[in-house]
Design a protein around this motif. Structure first.
Motif, PDB file in Angstrom:
ATOM      1  N   CYS A 142       0.809  -1.217   0.000  1.00 42.26           N
ATOM      2  CA  CYS A 142       0.000   0.000   0.000  1.00 42.26           C
ATOM      3  C   CYS A 142       0.845   1.271   0.000  1.00 42.26           C
ATOM      4  CB  CYS A 142      -0.942  -0.004   1.207  1.00 42.26           C
ATOM      5  SG  CYS A 142      -2.238  -1.250   1.116  1.00 42.26           S
ATOM      6  N   GLU A 143       2.112   1.183   0.357  1.00 42.89           N
ATOM      7  CA  GLU A 143       2.973   2.366   0.373  1.00 42.89           C
ATOM      8  C   GLU A 143       3.618   2.611  -0.987  1.00 42.89           C
ATOM      9  OE1 GLU A 143       3.359   4.531   2.787  1.00 42.89           O
ATOM     10  OE2 GLU A 143       1.962   3.466   4.101  1.00 42.89           O
ATOM     11  N   THR A 144       4.110   1.554  -1.608  1.00 44.96           N
ATOM     12  CA  THR A 144       4.870   1.701  -2.853  1.00 44.96           C
ATOM     13  C   THR A 144       4.064   1.385  -4.096  1.00 44.96           C
ATOM     14  OG1 THR A 144       5.695  -0.583  -2.826  1.00 44.96           O
ATOM     15  CG2 THR A 144       6.954   1.073  -1.591  1.00 44.96           C
ATOM     16  N   GLY A 145       2.953   0.627  -3.958  1.00 48.45           N
ATOM     17  CA  GLY A 145       2.192   0.196  -5.116  1.00 48.45           C
ATOM     18  C   GLY A 145       2.811  -0.977  -5.840  1.00 48.45           C
ATOM     19  N   GLN A 146       3.871  -1.552  -5.293  1.00 44.99           N
ATOM     20  CA  GLN A 146       4.525  -2.682  -5.935  1.00 44.99           C
ATOM     21  C   GLN A 146       3.831  -3.991  -5.575  1.00 44.99           C
ATOM     22  OE1 GLN A 146       8.629  -2.512  -4.738  1.00 44.99           O
ATOM     23  NE2 GLN A 146       9.159  -1.048  -6.324  1.00 44.99           N
ATOM     24  N   CYS A 147       3.864  -4.935  -6.510  1.00 48.99           N
ATOM     25  CA  CYS A 147       3.326  -6.267  -6.248  1.00 48.99           C
ATOM     26  C   CYS A 147       4.293  -7.015  -5.349  1.00 48.99           C
ATOM     27  CB  CYS A 147       3.116  -7.028  -7.551  1.00 48.99           C
ATOM     28  SG  CYS A 147       2.308  -8.627  -7.330  1.00 48.99           S
ATOM     29  N   ALA A 148       3.795  -7.425  -4.158  1.00 51.46           N
ATOM     30  CA  ALA A 148       4.670  -8.025  -3.149  1.00 51.46           C
ATOM     31  C   ALA A 148       4.542  -9.537  -3.071  1.00 51.46           C
ATOM     32  CB  ALA A 148       4.357  -7.426  -1.776  1.00 51.46           C
ATOM     33  N   GLY A 149       3.619 -10.132  -3.793  1.00 59.17           N
ATOM     34  CA  GLY A 149       3.466 -11.575  -3.721  1.00 59.17           C
ATOM     35  C   GLY A 149       2.371 -12.064  -4.635  1.00 59.17           C
ATOM     36  N   LEU A 150       2.401 -13.358  -4.905  1.00 59.43           N
ATOM     37  CA  LEU A 150       1.447 -13.994  -5.808  1.00 59.43           C
ATOM     38  C   LEU A 150       1.040 -15.339  -5.228  1.00 59.43           C
ATOM     39  CD1 LEU A 150       0.028 -14.126  -8.631  1.00 59.43           C
ATOM     40  CD2 LEU A 150       2.122 -15.245  -9.464  1.00 59.43           C
ATOM     41  N   ILE A 151      -0.269 -15.588  -5.161  1.00 62.93           N
ATOM     42  CA  ILE A 151      -0.803 -16.852  -4.659  1.00 62.93           C
ATOM     43  C   ILE A 151      -1.568 -17.525  -5.788  1.00 62.93           C
ATOM     44  CG2 ILE A 151      -2.249 -17.959  -2.920  1.00 62.93           C
ATOM     45  CD1 ILE A 151      -1.983 -15.340  -1.281  1.00 62.93           C
ATOM     46  N   ASN A 152      -1.139 -18.708  -6.184  1.00 58.28           N
ATOM     47  CA  ASN A 152      -1.826 -19.477  -7.218  1.00 58.28           C
ATOM     48  C   ASN A 152      -2.853 -20.393  -6.569  1.00 58.28           C
ATOM     49  OD1 ASN A 152      -0.379 -18.579  -9.631  1.00 58.28           O
ATOM     50  ND2 ASN A 152       1.405 -19.572  -8.708  1.00 58.28           N
ATOM     51  N   LEU A 153      -4.105 -20.323  -7.057  1.00 60.50           N
ATOM     52  CA  LEU A 153      -5.200 -21.036  -6.415  1.00 60.50           C
ATOM     53  C   LEU A 153      -5.682 -22.256  -7.201  1.00 60.50           C
ATOM     54  CD1 LEU A 153      -7.323 -17.977  -5.265  1.00 60.50           C
ATOM     55  CD2 LEU A 153      -5.774 -19.355  -3.881  1.00 60.50           C
ATOM     56  N   GLY A 154      -5.447 -22.300  -8.497  1.00 59.90           N
ATOM     57  CA  GLY A 154      -5.911 -23.427  -9.288  1.00 59.90           C
ATOM     58  C   GLY A 154      -7.380 -23.338  -9.670  1.00 59.90           C
ATOM     59  N   GLY A 155      -7.983 -22.157  -9.531  1.00 59.72           N
ATOM     60  CA  GLY A 155      -9.376 -21.947  -9.906  1.00 59.72           C
ATOM     61  C   GLY A 155      -9.690 -20.470  -9.979  1.00 59.72           C
ATOM     62  N   GLU A 156     -10.647 -20.096 -10.848  1.00 62.83           N
ATOM     63  CA  GLU A 156     -11.015 -18.698 -11.004  1.00 62.83           C
ATOM     64  C   GLU A 156     -11.571 -18.124  -9.709  1.00 62.83           C
ATOM     65  OE1 GLU A 156     -13.716 -17.988 -14.143  1.00 62.83           O
ATOM     66  OE2 GLU A 156     -12.312 -18.546 -15.746  1.00 62.83           O
ATOM     67  N   VAL A 157     -11.154 -16.911  -9.381  1.00 66.20           N
ATOM     68  CA  VAL A 157     -11.693 -16.223  -8.208  1.00 66.20           C
ATOM     69  C   VAL A 157     -13.028 -15.594  -8.598  1.00 66.20           C
ATOM     70  CG1 VAL A 157     -11.361 -14.367  -6.545  1.00 66.20           C
ATOM     71  CG2 VAL A 157      -9.415 -15.790  -7.254  1.00 66.20           C
ATOM     72  N   GLY A 158     -14.112 -16.077  -7.962  1.00 67.73           N
ATOM     73  CA  GLY A 158     -15.432 -15.541  -8.250  1.00 67.73           C
ATOM     74  C   GLY A 158     -15.791 -14.366  -7.375  1.00 67.73           C
ATOM     75  N   CYS A 159     -15.207 -14.288  -6.178  1.00 65.29           N
ATOM     76  CA  CYS A 159     -15.467 -13.184  -5.253  1.00 65.29           C
ATOM     77  C   CYS A 159     -14.418 -13.213  -4.162  1.00 65.29           C
ATOM     78  CB  CYS A 159     -16.875 -13.280  -4.652  1.00 65.29           C
ATOM     79  SG  CYS A 159     -17.189 -14.836  -3.782  1.00 65.29           S
ATOM     80  N   MET A 160     -14.303 -12.107  -3.433  1.00 70.77           N
ATOM     81  CA  MET A 160     -13.329 -11.998  -2.352  1.00 70.77           C
ATOM     82  C   MET A 160     -13.818 -10.954  -1.358  1.00 70.77           C
ATOM     83  SD  MET A 160      -9.387 -10.596  -2.614  1.00 70.77           S
ATOM     84  CE  MET A 160      -8.536 -12.108  -2.920  1.00 70.77           C
ATOM     85  N   ILE A 161     -13.758 -11.268  -0.052  1.00 69.12           N
ATOM     86  CA  ILE A 161     -14.109 -10.310   0.989  1.00 69.12           C
ATOM     87  C   ILE A 161     -13.113 -10.448   2.132  1.00 69.12           C
ATOM     88  CG2 ILE A 161     -16.563 -10.371   0.402  1.00 69.12           C
ATOM     89  CD1 ILE A 161     -17.002 -12.026   2.961  1.00 69.12           C
ATOM     90  N   ASP A 162     -13.126  -9.447   3.021  1.00 68.45           N
ATOM     91  CA  ASP A 162     -12.319  -9.537   4.227  1.00 68.45           C
ATOM     92  C   ASP A 162     -13.210  -9.335   5.434  1.00 68.45           C
ATOM     93  OD1 ASP A 162     -12.255  -6.526   5.060  1.00 68.45           O
ATOM     94  OD2 ASP A 162     -11.602  -6.508   2.971  1.00 68.45           O
TER      95      ASP A 162
END
Length: 448
Positions: A186-206
């Motif tokens: 959130c400070e630099t705007g850089q991508c800090a990591g990648l998580i491969n799930l093996g399926g399309e993300v249909g939705c996401m909440i916190d």
């Protein structure tokens, strides 16, 4: 949860250009060009005035002044209650005020207050337009005097379908149809990591430190503080929507069911609690408010569930197409559909919901999001399938701006410090744009 670090990422910025008319406008018109006032009229031979109207005599009140006084909405603004509720609270007047300050309202259906460009220049999108400021199409990603575009975040290979900002984290999480979740600093705007799930993300909440990601036949649950990594089984098909309420996690599933899990704190796990059956087709939108769960479906209906008994207490059938998104505003429910309408619902004395106002977009509506601007005024974001997001003052539904995109926007997220995010949902490349509310409305430049 295995996170692949991304060591290198280059930020890009979009330079939006504001066109200006080079032709002499028709001075005989009695209407002043709105875009000329904002310093960005790009119409060739604009039919409206490029100068101010003469001032009325002393004691006279112009129609515009009277209108500006009447359309004011005095409130304490939009207040997000807590992380357990995706609802907005608004100090709101009587339900009859919804849309009533909007000029052009005909039989409960409103027309836009401002005239916006119908089309963004495709060559501007590609960076190849040779007309420059003389182009008759829009050379900007937005038309508004209250927001600014900070930067795009690129990296997803397909459409962006969800955002999460977990409590206590300095990362923005984005889910995509490219079967991955990316972490952004959130400070630099850089991508800090990648998580491969093996399926399309249909939705996401916190929810607090938890992140929930819906993929085909499963929900991934991560606690960003304890590093807990869980998989919730039970869904049949894609998980399209999720919501949290009454210590339950609800998920709308492709087979038309709504599954619920209860969190067992001592054992740090989720236990299946119920399966809500009633919709005939996929459940694509969920929201919790006023001890009710509201679900929108491809079967064109909205169902109201008692969150304590988990029983359906009402079915709303006013929409004529897929109910794409739902939003709670204190005692009001807002819904949008591919039938091109946004409906405002209010409870009657009997407790049943009825439509108190219908706003016609003229385009299928994909998503709703509520937030407040830098002056604490409540604003509704309405994303349509013409690749635009319309911004409305509430409760008048007066249009105050538009955001233009390469593709449909189905993911909109409010962030800290006056930031908010939009994500393209379709197309080969998914793009995230970072926006910021302006603390002060930009001054209109003087005429040349």
């Amino acid at each position: 949860m295995d996170i692949e670090p991304v060591k290198r990422y280059g930020n890009k910025r979009v330079n939006h250009r504001r066109g200006s008319s080079q032709a002499a406008p028709d001075r005989t018109s009695n209407k002043v060009c709105y875009h000329w006032r904002a310093g960005r009229c790009s119409r060739f031979r604009c039919p409206y005035r490029h100068s101010e109207l003469p001032q009325p005599p002393d004691g006279a009140i112009s129609n515009r002044s009277a209108f500006n006084e009447n359309r004011g909405f005095h409130s304490q603004g939009l207040v997000w209650r807590n992380s357990k509720s995706y609802n907005a609270s608004i100090n709101q007047g009587p339900s009859s005020r919804w849309g009533k300050d909007h000029p052009g309202e005909v039989s409960g259906i409103s027309k836009p207050l401002l005239k916006f460009h119908d089309k963004i220049c495709n060559h501007f999108i590609a960076g190849t337009c040779s007309y420059g400021e003389n182009c008759r199409f829009l050379h900007s990603w937005f038309v508004s005097d209250s927001i600014s575009l900070l930067t795009p975040l690129t990296g997803h290979q397909k459409g962006v379908s969800g955002f999460a900002l977990p409590a206590g984290s300095d990362k923005l999480y984005t889910g995509s149809k490219d079967e991955s979740v990316r972490l952004w600093d959130c400070e630099t705007g850089q991508c800090a990591g990648l998580i491969n799930l093996g399926g399309e993300v249909g939705c996401m909440i916190d929810e607090g430190p938890w992140i929930f990601v819906g993929i085909p036949n499963s929900i991934k649950a991560w606690n960003t503080q304890s590093a807990t990594d869980l998989s919730l089984s039970g869904p049949t098909g894609q998980v399209y929507a999720m919501a949290v309420g009454n210590e339950l996690l609800f998920a709308g599933i492709q087979d038309g069911s709504i599954l619920a899990w209860k969190f067992i704190c001592v054992e740090n796990r989720f236990e299946p609690a119920a399966s809500l059956i009633g919709h005939q087709l996929a459940v694509v939108s969920l929201v919790v408010g006023a001890m009710r769960l509201y679900s929108g479906s491809m079967d064109h209906t909205i169902k109201v569930w008692d969150i304590c008994t988990l029983q359906c207490i009402q079915t709303l059938t006013d929409h004529t197409s897929v109910v794409m998104s739902l939003l709670c505003w204190n005692q009001f429910l807002l819904s949008c559909s591919l039938d091109s309408t946004v409906k405002v619902w209010v409870a009657t004395e009997s407790g049943n919901l009825e439509v108190t106002y219908t706003h016609n977009e003229g385009q299928g509506v994909l998503a709703l999001r509520g937030m407040h601007d830098a002056q604490n005024k409540p604003v509704l974001f309405s994303s349509c399938n013409d690749d635009t997001v319309r911004l409305y003052d509430l409760p008048s539904f007066s249009e105050r701006g538009r955001i233009y995109s390469k593709q449909e926007v189905r993911a909109i997220q409010a962030g800290p410090g006056g930031l908010f995010f939009t994500g393209d949902e379709t197309g080969e490349i998914g793009e995230i744009k970072v926006w910021k509310w302006l603390n002060e409305v930009q001054a209109v430049p003087p005429s040349a």
